[in-house]
Design an enzyme around this catalytic site. Structure first.
Site, PDB file in Angstrom:
ATOM      1  N   ILE A 274       0.938  -1.028  -0.454  1.00  0.00           N
ATOM      2  CA  ILE A 274      -0.295  -0.045   0.104  1.00  0.00           C
ATOM      3  C   ILE A 274       0.949   1.492   0.391  1.00  0.00           C
ATOM      4  O   ILE A 274       0.640   2.381  -0.447  1.00  0.00           O
ATOM      5  CB  ILE A 274      -0.913   0.087   0.800  1.00  0.00           C
ATOM      6  CG1 ILE A 274      -1.563   0.771   0.557  1.00  0.00           C
ATOM      7  CG2 ILE A 274      -0.025   0.114   2.769  1.00  0.00           C
ATOM      8  CD1 ILE A 274      -2.615   0.631  -0.394  1.00  0.00           C
TER       9      ILE A 274
ATOM     10  N   ARG B 206      13.385  -2.122   6.751  1.00  0.00           N
ATOM     11  CA  ARG B 206      14.213  -3.417   6.886  1.00  0.00           C
ATOM     12  C   ARG B 206      14.934  -4.012   5.650  1.00  0.00           C
ATOM     13  O   ARG B 206      15.862  -3.880   5.743  1.00  0.00           O
ATOM     14  CB  ARG B 206      12.871  -4.526   7.840  1.00  0.00           C
ATOM     15  CG  ARG B 206      12.620  -4.153   9.002  1.00  0.00           C
ATOM     16  CD  ARG B 206      11.497  -4.909   9.765  1.00  0.00           C
ATOM     17  NE  ARG B 206      10.660  -5.429   8.698  1.00  0.00           N
ATOM     18  CZ  ARG B 206       9.562  -6.215   8.530  1.00  0.00           C
ATOM     19  NH1 ARG B 206       9.712  -7.337   9.452  1.00  0.00           N
ATOM     20  NH2 ARG B 206       8.510  -7.064   7.459  1.00  0.00           N
TER      21      ARG B 206
ATOM     22  N   LYS C  58      -5.466   1.614   7.712  1.00  0.00           N
ATOM     23  CA  LYS C  58      -6.326   1.136   8.653  1.00  0.00           C
ATOM     24  C   LYS C  58      -6.319  -0.433   7.955  1.00  0.00           C
ATOM     25  O   LYS C  58      -5.316  -1.377   7.727  1.00  0.00           O
ATOM     26  CB  LYS C  58      -7.654   0.727   7.721  1.00  0.00           C
ATOM     27  CG  LYS C  58      -7.982   0.829   6.755  1.00  0.00           C
ATOM     28  CD  LYS C  58      -7.699  -0.436   5.881  1.00  0.00           C
ATOM     29  CE  LYS C  58      -8.053  -2.208   5.547  1.00  0.00           C
ATOM     30  NZ  LYS C  58      -7.528  -2.896   5.221  1.00  0.00           N
TER      31      LYS C  58
ATOM     32  N   ASP D 118     -10.484  -7.645   7.063  1.00  0.00           N
ATOM     33  CA  ASP D 118      -9.144  -6.453   6.183  1.00  0.00           C
ATOM     34  C   ASP D 118      -9.800  -6.264   5.463  1.00  0.00           C
ATOM     35  O   ASP D 118      -9.953  -4.611   5.293  1.00  0.00           O
ATOM     36  CB  ASP D 118      -7.543  -7.498   5.370  1.00  0.00           C
ATOM     37  CG  ASP D 118      -6.853  -6.056   5.367  1.00  0.00           C
ATOM     38  OD1 ASP D 118      -5.978  -5.563   6.134  1.00  0.00           O
ATOM     39  OD2 ASP D 118      -6.808  -6.237   4.557  1.00  0.00           O
TER      40      ASP D 118
END
Ligand code: NAP
Length: 309
Positions: A15, A38, A91, A169
């Protein structure tokens, strides 16, 4: 015009790349000055391996936008708030409802902005749908949010773990839409959740909801949909059928299209965040998240076939 907000992005995954980075690049109110990653540094943007490193080294950063999975987001968002940064959350805002209460209290005490985003609420047909429904008697609502998890979430281990929400989700996007457009407060009355034998989160969910007028509201969230992908809310109101489709991109009443527009969700989110930063305000509506928490609390559970990516 005032100086751009110096913002850092945390978690450079799907995203962040698909939406956050383009939305920030197109908005002169922001300057993307750092990221925490990372594995995935961005060309020309200084990268830090942890939120601790970012906060220790970059006192110039004013705002932090979190695009990591919901599990573990509270701890890093809390550090940013403690350091006096404005915070924007993807979200769902976290992995539990109560940890967001802690972020609200911290942001309020610090006098900084906190924005729990619901990108579907920025879709172009949401406000016209809300306005059309505002004065009408609603008789029935049917929510169908059916997509192919293999297509949209390949290899996302976190989404299948507790706190990752599984089919909620995407399903929480439908709940963010209905809680925005339905003229009355909505509550959950029953839920049935299917868990794959090898996973810690559901792959399908059926919810029964209602409002104080006893309007039946039924929702089906399904991650095994192949072929056409369906993100729709059908509403019967005073003899008409309102269809919100395309995840909020389209609105039709009795077959006549009123809205059919392209995606503008993330530009809208960043416009709103800039307003909140300017006024040091909070925009944290937990209504969709509470419905999901209730579904986990009240829902019956059934074990279904194991799921492999
Ligand atoms: P993703 O592709 O898995 O990316 C998440 C990124 O967060 C990873 O690439 C990683 O970035 C970082 N990260 C930090 N700790 C992690 C951990 N323990 N496990 C995995 N990644 C970790 O996920 P996403 O699809 O971008 O979703 C992130 C958030 O955005 C979720 O809350 C999701 O609901 C929301 N969202 C996603 C979409 C979508 O279409 N995918 C749409 C709207 C909202 P680094 O390698 O940079 O550390």
């Amino acid at each position: 015009m005032s100086e751009p907000i110096r913002i850092a992005l945390v978690g450079i995954g799907k995203i962040a790349r698909d939406q956050h980075i383009p939305a920030l690049a197109a908005n002169p109110a922001y300057d993307l000055v750092a990221c925490v990653t990372r594995h995935a540094p961005l060309p020309g943007v200084p990268a830090y391996p942890s939120i601790e490193a970012l906060l220790a080294e970059r006192h110039d950063v004013q705002a932090v936008s979190f695009c990591t999975p919901p599990q573990g987001r509270h701890a890093i968002a809390r550090q940013a708030l403690d350091a006096g940064k404005h915070v924007m959350l993807e979200k769902p805002p976290g992995a539990s409802v109560t940890e967001i209460d802690d972020l609200i209290a911290t942001a309020t005490a610090q006098g900084v902005a906190l924005y729990a985003t619901w990108h579907t609420r920025e879709a172009p047909a949401i406000e016209p749908a809300r306005s059309w429904l505002a004065d009408r008697r609603i008789e029935r609502v049917t929510i169908s949010w059916k997509e192919d998890v293999r297509r949209w979430h390949p290899g996302q281990a976190w989404i299948w773990e507790p706190g990752g929400l599984g089919v909620f989700d995407p399903g929480i996007n439908a709940l963010s839409a209905i809680t925005a457009i339905h003229p009355h407060r909505i509550f959950l009355t029953a839920a049935a959740l299917d868990y794959p034998a090898n996973r810690g989160a559901p792959i399908t969910a059926r919810l029964s909801l209602a409002d104080a007028l006893a309007t039946p509201i039924e929702a089906t969230f399904d991650w095994l949909q192949t072929g056409d992908q369906i993100w729709e809310i059908a509403i019967e109101a005073e003899g008409s059928t309102v269809l919100l489709s395309g995840g909020g991109a389209k609105l039709a009443v009795d077959g006549t299209t009123l809205v059919d527009a392209t995606d503008a969700e993330y530009p809208g989110l960043y416009r709103r965040f800039a307003e909140l930063v300017a006024t040091r305000s909070l925009d944290v509506d937990l209504a969709p998240f509470r419905l999901v928490a209730d579904a986990f609390m009240l829902g019956s559970r059934r074990q279904v076939a194991a799921f492999e990516d």
